[in-house]
Design an enzyme around this catalytic site. Sequence first.
Site: not given
Ligand code: BG6
Length: 489
Positions: A50, A178-179, A241
């Site tokens: 922005r 969702d990583h 997660h």
């Molecule tokens: C994110 C959350 O999706 O995952 C964060 O928004 C969190 O709050 C993070 O810290 C944790 O990811 P990882 O890969 O470090 O376990």
Amino acid sequence: MAQLIPVAPFDLIIFGGSGDLALRKLMPALFNRDSDGQLSKDSRIIGVGRSPMAQEQYLAAIRASLSAHLKDEAIDEVQWHSFANRISYIDLDAFDPSSWGALSDALESGQDKIRAIYLATAPDLYGPVAQGFSKNSLMTDNMRIVLEKPVGHDFDSACAINDSVGACFPENQIFRIDHYLGKETVQNLLALRFANSLFEPLWRREVIDHVQITVAEELGVGNRIEFYDGIGTLRDMVQNHLLQLLCLVAMEPPSSLDDDAVRDEKLKVLRALKPMGTKEVQANSVRAQYKAGAINGTAVPGYAEELGSASKRETFVALKVEIDNWRWSGVPFYIRSGKRLPAKHSEIVIQFKPVPHAIFDQHYGTTPNQLSIMLQPDEGVKLSIMAKEPGPGGFNLRPVSLDLSFEETFDIRYPDAYERLLIEVMRGNPALFMRRDEVETAWRWIDDILAGWEESQQKVDTYVAGSWGPPTAAMLMDRDNRAWEASDS
Ligand code: BG6
């Protein structure tokens, strides 16, 4: 190591381009993929934000972030310059129809490339950005749109976002991230369960006593505190997660690894989660917030002090979850996640039942088998079995571990989850992303818990930063004669 196949040329437009996620995760991931030769010469990265920002300032922020998040030896200066040449910055207010000109000009060329929009922003921007692309005639034949989690803050808002993005993009072009699904060890869960014939016959209520899923973080909420105070751990971690991990543990074997085969099975698990009414929420959930304490000997402030005011927002959640289906009937899944716990530690523990008949002297006893799948930071799989201590003098039994450390076994750098997921977006493979029905079904279940907390005014417990959560979390298991692994409480 397998040869990496470069992905077809793309234009990646990152909304929230100067934000925390883009700088901390996306840029380092793209830089690594570029260093490994996976980005083709013509691929461009356009950061959108922005506020106006000069190109040099944007590149300086990215360079600083690479230094902060990658090892020095990973950053080759020649490589950096070639990466920087791909990047530009455009300021745009997605809500203002008159501010799309610069992006439209930039996208005048490259219509034949993959065009991927990454929404690293708050979810209220997802619909307006999707519609902005449509209204400004920026849609091409080869589009994808990536939505960061959480998609919405409850079932209704998730549906509204899905409707409004879905009005412009077909489902197979929507990639809900969702990583955790991109983490190497999470994917290994699929290999462990479905590439070995050993476990499947044991993966059921007759043999398994309970399952534990822990995602513990040492970090507090840091500079995301305002955002975080709006959502809390249930929405930030559990809705996505932890439920995704639970699905991968609990789902039936999919018929293939196709996009929908795995997602169909995960959806069935989400649909089978036993709904929690207010009474069950009170009995089977714990919410808590950290207060000042110490982590690894360093004093850290409490959440309310960081926020500057009192808040009822939870930074820790523990739940006892039941899955209403044939395989898991009567097998509780205990899940917990929290910030400012003693260590970054994510682990899934499958606790087997005791042997049905004891032939060894009571005195020596047997400890039930346990399979633990360590997700981070030390990825591996550990199976604890009983063994006889060597030597004469009877059966002295002791639990010992069959221990697989991924780091020792596969001597390579693990790509970050975002590296894999960004490449999958460009390849147009949605298998590792959440489908609309998964996200909405998960929200429906979470909404009941939120409503239960609200209705019963359930107390927000406190825990000292650096501990494993409030005593009530330990009690959740203790009352079932069970205990959390990897914790001292
Ligand atoms: C994110 C959350 O999706 O995952 C964060 O928004 C969190 O709050 C993070 O810290 C944790 O990811 P990882 O890969 O470090 O376990």
